[in-house]
Design a protein around this motif. Sequence first.
Motif, PDB file in Angstrom:
ATOM      1  N   SER A 155       6.557  -8.200   8.306  1.00  0.00           N
ATOM      2  CA  SER A 155       7.558  -8.093   9.380  1.00  0.00           C
ATOM      3  C   SER A 155       7.215  -8.971  10.580  1.00  0.00           C
ATOM      4  CB  SER A 155       7.706  -6.635   9.829  1.00  0.00           C
ATOM      5  OG  SER A 155       6.471  -6.147  10.322  1.00  0.00           O
ATOM      6  N   GLU A 156       5.927  -9.360  10.710  1.00  0.00           N
ATOM      7  CA  GLU A 156       5.501 -10.212  11.828  1.00  0.00           C
ATOM      8  C   GLU A 156       5.272 -11.659  11.380  1.00  0.00           C
ATOM      9  OE1 GLU A 156       5.334  -8.994  14.942  1.00  0.00           O
ATOM     10  OE2 GLU A 156       6.000  -7.074  14.122  1.00  0.00           O
ATOM     11  N   GLY A 157       5.669 -11.976  10.159  1.00  0.00           N
ATOM     12  CA  GLY A 157       5.414 -13.310   9.610  1.00  0.00           C
ATOM     13  C   GLY A 157       6.084 -14.419  10.407  1.00  0.00           C
ATOM     14  N   ILE A 158       5.391 -15.563  10.505  1.00  0.00           N
ATOM     15  CA  ILE A 158       5.913 -16.675  11.328  1.00  0.00           C
ATOM     16  C   ILE A 158       7.017 -17.447  10.617  1.00  0.00           C
ATOM     17  CG2 ILE A 158       3.762 -16.967  12.623  1.00  0.00           C
ATOM     18  CD1 ILE A 158       3.170 -19.395  10.791  1.00  0.00           C
ATOM     19  N   LEU A 159       7.221 -17.184   9.312  1.00  0.00           N
ATOM     20  CA  LEU A 159       8.232 -17.928   8.559  1.00  0.00           C
ATOM     21  C   LEU A 159       9.539 -17.153   8.389  1.00  0.00           C
ATOM     22  CD1 LEU A 159       5.994 -19.459   5.737  1.00  0.00           C
ATOM     23  CD2 LEU A 159       7.065 -20.699   7.626  1.00  0.00           C
ATOM     24  N   ILE A 160       9.648 -15.974   9.003  1.00  0.00           N
ATOM     25  CA  ILE A 160      10.839 -15.145   8.780  1.00  0.00           C
ATOM     26  C   ILE A 160      12.108 -15.819   9.286  1.00  0.00           C
ATOM     27  CG2 ILE A 160      11.976 -12.972   9.372  1.00  0.00           C
ATOM     28  CD1 ILE A 160       9.323 -11.581   9.200  1.00  0.00           C
ATOM     29  N   ASP A 161      12.096 -16.321  10.530  1.00  0.00           N
ATOM     30  CA  ASP A 161      13.314 -16.967  11.039  1.00  0.00           C
ATOM     31  C   ASP A 161      13.630 -18.235  10.252  1.00  0.00           C
ATOM     32  OD1 ASP A 161      11.033 -18.114  12.254  1.00  0.00           O
ATOM     33  OD2 ASP A 161      12.234 -18.959  13.873  1.00  0.00           O
ATOM     34  N   ASP A 162      12.576 -18.936   9.775  1.00  0.00           N
ATOM     35  CA  ASP A 162      12.795 -20.115   8.912  1.00  0.00           C
ATOM     36  C   ASP A 162      13.511 -19.691   7.633  1.00  0.00           C
ATOM     37  OD1 ASP A 162      10.718 -22.471  10.008  1.00  0.00           O
ATOM     38  OD2 ASP A 162      10.052 -20.448  10.430  1.00  0.00           O
ATOM     39  N   ALA A 163      13.082 -18.562   7.072  1.00  0.00           N
ATOM     40  CA  ALA A 163      13.687 -18.078   5.824  1.00  0.00           C
ATOM     41  C   ALA A 163      15.148 -17.697   6.022  1.00  0.00           C
ATOM     42  CB  ALA A 163      12.891 -16.888   5.296  1.00  0.00           C
TER      43      ALA A 163
END
Length: 590
Positions: free
Chosen positions: A531-539
């Motif tokens: 949930s805190e991953g830095i690639l979430i918005d990229d995904a």
Amino acid sequence: MKKLIFLIFLTITSISYSQSDYVLGESYYREGEYEKATQIFKKLYSKSPFNNSYLSRLISCYQETEQFLEAEKLLKSRIKKNRNQGFFYVYLGYNYERQQLKALAKVNYDLALKSIDKNPSYGGIIGRTFKDYNLLDNAILAFEKVMSKNKNANYSFQIAQIYGEKGDFKKMFESYINLVDKNERYFDLVQRYASKYITDDAENEANILFRKTLLRKSASNPKDVWNVLLSWLFTQQKQYGKALIQEKALYQRKSTDLAAIFSLGKIAFENKNYDSAKQCFNFITQTSTLDEEKIDAYLYVTKIAVATNNSETEKLFQSLFKEYGKNTLTIKLQVEYADFLTFKQNKPSEAKEVLENALSFSHSKFDKARIKLKLGDILVFTGKYNKALIYFSQIQTKLKNHELAQQARFKVAQTSYFKGDFTWAKAQLKVLKGSTTQLIANDALELFLIITDNEPVDSIPSGLTQYSKAELLAFQNKTQQAIDTLSGINKKFKGQPIEDEALFKQAQLFIKINKFEAAISNFKKVITLNSEGILIDDAYYELAELYKNHLKNPEKASEYYQKIIFDYSSSIYMVDARKKYRKLRGDKLQ
């Protein structure tokens, strides 16, 4: 003579003491020790009763310590001595304002404004004093009154800034445009200040007001500068076709320089707006009379053809070489052709031959560097890493600190990373993080973070070696092998930091071979993994783009754009997502 020297000494000593006292008084004032500051400024003012800086601070000290009567006496005394200096009425009015005596304050503010009629020379000071006290409407009135009395006076810039502080963008832009209208040397200044309010969103209120102000001014008083500003605005909004219309209008009036259109084409190309970019470069090839200028434009025409997988790309290159030859004038075109042969046609041997031939007749050290950079890429493509590193190192030695040398250093880092030499790669990337070229700096930082975030700890495998191998395979266009390698990482290093990187990279490769459902599955795994991953918005952004561009499903695309808008407001994709969401929703873009 001794008396003269003694007098000079006394004067210098007196000035020195005054300066040190002023510094001490300012220090007390800033620290809120107003009683101490009052004593110092009282002493300074008694010695220099015409120093308005001392007077202003003393009045402020009186007000902060609620000695309003002392301030009033002092100001009335100064007004009595010189009624021409109308700014004292502003001081006095504000002194009443601090005591909530609004009526008396207004009387004095009006007296200050009326004094400009008799003494316009003090109008600027009166305006600035009103502004200092945040009496913005009165400041505008004062500045406007001065300009009406003195046609040489120009306070449009100050007025524009005040309107900006008030949030009145319409009048702010009108004031800025009037400033340029009076004197075009203010163009850069106005553009810099306008850019604080302009965004890349054409629906932004400030953008709309700025455009309308320019169009009105262009209709009432046509000038080239309005086209330049409109072109700049449309470029900020990524409306490159509209910017080109303005640039064409300028060129047709002057017909001297195509540099602005070339620059616009490059910006459009870098933002992947290939249609607008092609229009820019086609205009240059059809209009220019200089071969060098045409070839530079054709270089980008070929880049666009390659980027859009145009089936006529090979014919385009051959027609250009037939017309302009393979010589020093077309070296950049030959380098681009070698890139096309290697990475699009899988013909590295032919590409190497093209470049080695170009190297034989190139004279410029910069041209030689460009050729060797591409030769190095081809060598990495064919697995000859050490020879590639030799070429890259040669460029660094020959062109220290040049952008081409920085590109070569990044290639050294990238090749070392592909080979699994992470320590040497990091050493090169650390230097490049401060590169003056933003693109190189960004690429360097991204690769540096991949290595540092996933390096093995205490010799325990982390999957980084396998991940770098997958990236090499992707670089070599061995897409399926890269995907298989990433699948191995997902199984062997499940739950480790490298997992989301591997899933994300694999998803991008799935899109490349049109396996869209597999890509969607991977992007969703990235989102749920951490949930805190830095690639979430990229995904989320990649999902939105996939649904919009490949699956033609605007509803699903809107859903993922919305996710960025509402849940990831600090994302770098925020503005782009909002614009695309509104377009899908059917909002009318200004």
